[in-house]
Write a protein that holds these residues in place. Structure first.
Motif, mmCIF file in Angstrom:
data_model
loop_
_atom_site.group_PDB
_atom_site.id
_atom_site.type_symbol
_atom_site.label_atom_id
_atom_site.label_comp_id
_atom_site.label_asym_id
_atom_site.label_seq_id
_atom_site.Cartn_x
_atom_site.Cartn_y
_atom_site.Cartn_z
ATOM 1 N N LEU A 28 0.817 -1.211 0.000
ATOM 2 C CA LEU A 28 0.000 0.000 0.000
ATOM 3 C C LEU A 28 0.852 1.263 0.000
ATOM 4 N N VAL A 29 1.877 1.283 0.831
ATOM 5 C CA VAL A 29 2.722 2.474 0.921
ATOM 6 C C VAL A 29 3.526 2.662 -0.350
ATOM 7 N N ALA A 30 4.100 1.593 -0.849
ATOM 8 C CA ALA A 30 5.031 1.701 -1.969
ATOM 9 C C ALA A 30 4.350 1.942 -3.303
ATOM 10 N N VAL A 54 10.319 3.967 1.176
ATOM 11 C CA VAL A 54 10.606 2.636 0.629
ATOM 12 C C VAL A 54 12.089 2.486 0.345
ATOM 13 N N PHE A 55 12.717 3.490 -0.234
ATOM 14 C CA PHE A 55 14.147 3.415 -0.515
ATOM 15 C C PHE A 55 14.958 3.255 0.764
ATOM 16 N N ILE A 56 14.597 3.967 1.818
ATOM 17 C CA ILE A 56 15.362 3.894 3.049
ATOM 18 C C ILE A 56 15.098 2.587 3.797
ATOM 19 N N LYS A 57 13.841 2.172 3.883
ATOM 20 C CA LYS A 57 13.498 0.985 4.668
ATOM 21 C C LYS A 57 13.740 -0.327 3.918
ATOM 22 N N SER A 66 8.794 0.125 -6.782
ATOM 23 C CA SER A 66 7.675 0.987 -6.409
ATOM 24 C C SER A 66 7.553 2.185 -7.347
ATOM 25 N N ILE A 67 8.700 2.731 -7.791
ATOM 26 C CA ILE A 67 8.666 3.832 -8.749
ATOM 27 C C ILE A 67 8.025 3.388 -10.054
ATOM 28 N N ILE A 89 8.001 15.003 -9.814
ATOM 29 C CA ILE A 89 7.657 15.449 -8.465
ATOM 30 C C ILE A 89 7.820 14.335 -7.434
ATOM 31 N N GLY A 90 7.403 13.129 -7.770
ATOM 32 C CA GLY A 90 7.428 12.044 -6.795
ATOM 33 C C GLY A 90 8.687 11.212 -6.820
ATOM 34 N N PRO A 91 8.806 10.317 -7.774
ATOM 35 C CA PRO A 91 9.930 9.374 -7.767
ATOM 36 C C PRO A 91 11.308 10.006 -7.890
#
Length: 129
Positions: A28-30, A54-57, A66-67, A89-91
């Protein structure tokens, strides 16, 4: 003869349920949250935060996955131009911030580098259009 009533079996069952819940939250988050934040227009500026998380965890592989999937989701929902805007803007911002957080430069360097990368990617996308 009741071999399945051991505490070890109960812990295994609990671990399986926890990992399933963790996988669902990650999904859901990714995948959905960046696209949903962008499509909500008002909260679009926060669409890079789930990518950063997501990248950090989870690491680079899950981050790139996810991107890819969130950009495809936005592309299918609203089209090519909005997917390109979302990508910048996002990825791109989330990826840049995640990599800069890992090497820990000064705050000024993080801001300047993030803006520069977003501008370069924007120019490349405009020229390819």
């Amino acid at each position: 003869m009741s071999g399945l009533k051991t505490p070890m079996f109960d812990r295994l069952k609990t671990n399986v349920l926890e990992s399933t819940a963790s996988s669902l939250i990650w999904l859901l988050v990714a995948l959905i949250l960046p696209a949903a934040l962008f499509l909500s227009i008002i909260l679009g500026v926060f669409s890079s935060l789930p990518v950063l998380w997501v990248f950090i965890k989870k690491g680079r592989l899950q981050g790139f996955l996810s991107i890819l999937l969130s950009v495809v989701l936005v592309y299918l929902a609203v089209g090519r131009v909005q997917a390109a805007v979302f990508f910048v803007i996002g990825p791109v911002l989330g990826l840049t911030l995640a990599e800069l957080v890992r090497i820990r430069p000064k705050l000024e360097s993080i801001v300047v580098t993030s803006v520069a990368v977003m501008m370069v990617v924007s120019v490349v996308l405009i020229l390819s259009y």
